[in-house]
Design a protein around this motif. Structure first.
Motif, short mmCIF file in Angstrom:
data_model
loop_
_atom_site.label_atom_id
_atom_site.label_comp_id
_atom_site.label_asym_id
_atom_site.label_seq_id
_atom_site.Cartn_x
_atom_site.Cartn_y
_atom_site.Cartn_z
N ALA A 32 15.73 -31.44 23.00
CA ALA A 32 17.02 -31.36 22.32
C ALA A 32 17.50 -32.77 22.06
O ALA A 32 17.18 -33.70 22.81
CB ALA A 32 18.03 -30.61 23.18
N ILE A 33 18.28 -32.91 20.99
CA ILE A 33 18.89 -34.21 20.72
C ILE A 33 20.38 -33.99 20.49
O ILE A 33 20.76 -33.00 19.88
CB ILE A 33 18.22 -34.93 19.54
N GLY A 34 21.17 -34.89 20.98
CA GLY A 34 22.60 -34.68 20.90
C GLY A 34 23.38 -35.97 20.81
O GLY A 34 22.82 -37.07 20.86
N TRP A 35 24.67 -35.79 20.64
CA TRP A 35 25.61 -36.91 20.58
C TRP A 35 26.71 -36.70 21.61
O TRP A 35 27.25 -35.60 21.73
CB TRP A 35 26.22 -37.02 19.19
N PHE A 36 27.02 -37.76 22.31
CA PHE A 36 28.15 -37.80 23.23
C PHE A 36 29.06 -38.94 22.79
O PHE A 36 28.67 -39.79 21.99
CB PHE A 36 27.67 -38.07 24.66
N ARG A 37 30.25 -38.97 23.33
CA ARG A 37 31.14 -40.09 23.05
C ARG A 37 31.94 -40.42 24.30
O ARG A 37 32.16 -39.57 25.17
CB ARG A 37 32.07 -39.77 21.88
N GLN A 38 32.38 -41.68 24.34
CA GLN A 38 33.19 -42.14 25.46
C GLN A 38 34.30 -43.03 24.93
O GLN A 38 34.04 -44.10 24.39
CB GLN A 38 32.34 -42.88 26.49
N ALA A 39 35.51 -42.57 25.08
CA ALA A 39 36.68 -43.34 24.68
C ALA A 39 37.10 -44.24 25.84
O ALA A 39 36.76 -43.96 27.00
CB ALA A 39 37.81 -42.40 24.32
N PRO A 40 37.82 -45.32 25.56
CA PRO A 40 38.26 -46.23 26.63
C PRO A 40 39.03 -45.50 27.72
O PRO A 40 39.96 -44.75 27.45
CB PRO A 40 39.15 -47.23 25.89
N GLY A 41 38.60 -45.70 28.96
CA GLY A 41 39.29 -45.10 30.09
C GLY A 41 39.01 -43.63 30.32
O GLY A 41 39.63 -43.01 31.19
N LYS A 42 38.09 -43.08 29.54
CA LYS A 42 37.77 -41.65 29.67
C LYS A 42 36.30 -41.46 30.01
O LYS A 42 35.48 -42.35 29.84
CB LYS A 42 38.12 -40.90 28.38
N GLU A 43 35.99 -40.27 30.47
CA GLU A 43 34.61 -39.95 30.79
C GLU A 43 33.82 -39.65 29.50
O GLU A 43 34.40 -39.29 28.48
CB GLU A 43 34.55 -38.74 31.72
N SER A 83 36.72 -36.23 8.06
CA SER A 83 38.12 -36.02 8.50
C SER A 83 38.37 -36.68 9.86
O SER A 83 38.96 -36.07 10.76
CB SER A 83 38.43 -34.52 8.57
N LEU A 84 37.94 -37.91 10.00
CA LEU A 84 38.09 -38.60 11.27
C LEU A 84 39.55 -38.87 11.58
O LEU A 84 40.36 -39.16 10.70
CB LEU A 84 37.29 -39.90 11.24
N GLN A 85 39.85 -38.77 12.87
CA GLN A 85 41.20 -38.97 13.38
C GLN A 85 41.19 -40.09 14.42
O GLN A 85 40.14 -40.38 15.01
CB GLN A 85 41.70 -37.67 14.00
N PRO A 86 42.33 -40.71 14.67
CA PRO A 86 42.37 -41.79 15.68
C PRO A 86 41.82 -41.35 17.03
O PRO A 86 41.21 -42.18 17.73
CB PRO A 86 43.86 -42.13 15.76
N GLU A 87 41.99 -40.11 17.39
CA GLU A 87 41.47 -39.64 18.69
C GLU A 87 39.95 -39.53 18.72
O GLU A 87 39.37 -39.29 19.77
CB GLU A 87 42.10 -38.30 19.07
N ASP A 88 39.31 -39.72 17.58
CA ASP A 88 37.84 -39.76 17.54
C ASP A 88 37.31 -41.15 17.87
O ASP A 88 36.08 -41.32 17.97
CB ASP A 88 37.33 -39.33 16.16
N THR A 89 38.18 -42.12 18.03
CA THR A 89 37.76 -43.47 18.38
C THR A 89 37.05 -43.47 19.72
O THR A 89 37.59 -43.00 20.72
CB THR A 89 38.97 -44.41 18.43
N ALA A 90 35.82 -43.98 19.73
CA ALA A 90 35.00 -43.97 20.94
C ALA A 90 33.67 -44.66 20.66
O ALA A 90 33.35 -44.94 19.50
CB ALA A 90 34.72 -42.53 21.40
N VAL A 91 32.94 -44.93 21.71
CA VAL A 91 31.54 -45.31 21.56
C VAL A 91 30.73 -44.01 21.52
O VAL A 91 30.88 -43.17 22.41
CB VAL A 91 31.07 -46.21 22.72
N TYR A 92 29.93 -43.88 20.50
CA TYR A 92 29.12 -42.68 20.32
C TYR A 92 27.68 -42.97 20.75
O TYR A 92 27.09 -43.97 20.31
CB TYR A 92 29.17 -42.21 18.87
#
Length: 120
Positions: A32-43, A83-92
């Motif tokens: 399987a291949i997938g995408w995760f993200r991590q925003a500052p200060g979050k898991e 339709s990106l939103q500010p809450e999508d800001t993260a390292v992907y």
């Protein structure tokens, strides 16, 4: 196995980005291949993933905005984000796992991450 993520950048609210993940060194077919993200200060959190049989799994916040795809000929995966939103800001991060998709970070191989910043 090595994964190389690319395509991040700065985009305005409502904009789009397409992330890519180049896969090398893979010698097995059932994965399987997938995408995760991590925003500052979050898991780190699950975004989306696709099984070897084509089944796709999305996090609830994806709705219909993000689409994962694979190019088997090039051994690449892509994440089209609209339709990106500010809450999508993260390292992907792209990730690859032997077997099937799991929504936790228990994946075998990880790319280095690419930063997505959405300005308001």
């Amino acid at each position: 196995v090595q994964l190389q993520a690319s395509g991040g950048g700065l985009v305005q609210t409502g904009g789009s980005l397409r992330l890519s993940c180049a896969i090398s060194g893979r010698t097995f077919d059932l994965y399987a291949i997938g995408w995760f993200r991590q925003a500052p200060g979050k898991e780190r959190e699950f975004v989306t993933a696709i099984n070897y049989n084509g089944a796709i799994f999305n996090a609830e916040f994806v709705k219909s905005r993000f689409t994962i795809s694979t190019d088997n000929a090039k051994d690449e995966a892509h994440l089209q984000m609209n339709s990106l939103q500010p809450e999508d800001t993260a390292v992907y991060y792209c990730a690859l796992r032997r077997g099937v998709v799991v929504r936790n970070p228990n994946w075998d191989f990880w790319g280095q991450g690419t930063l997505v910043t959405v300005s308001s």
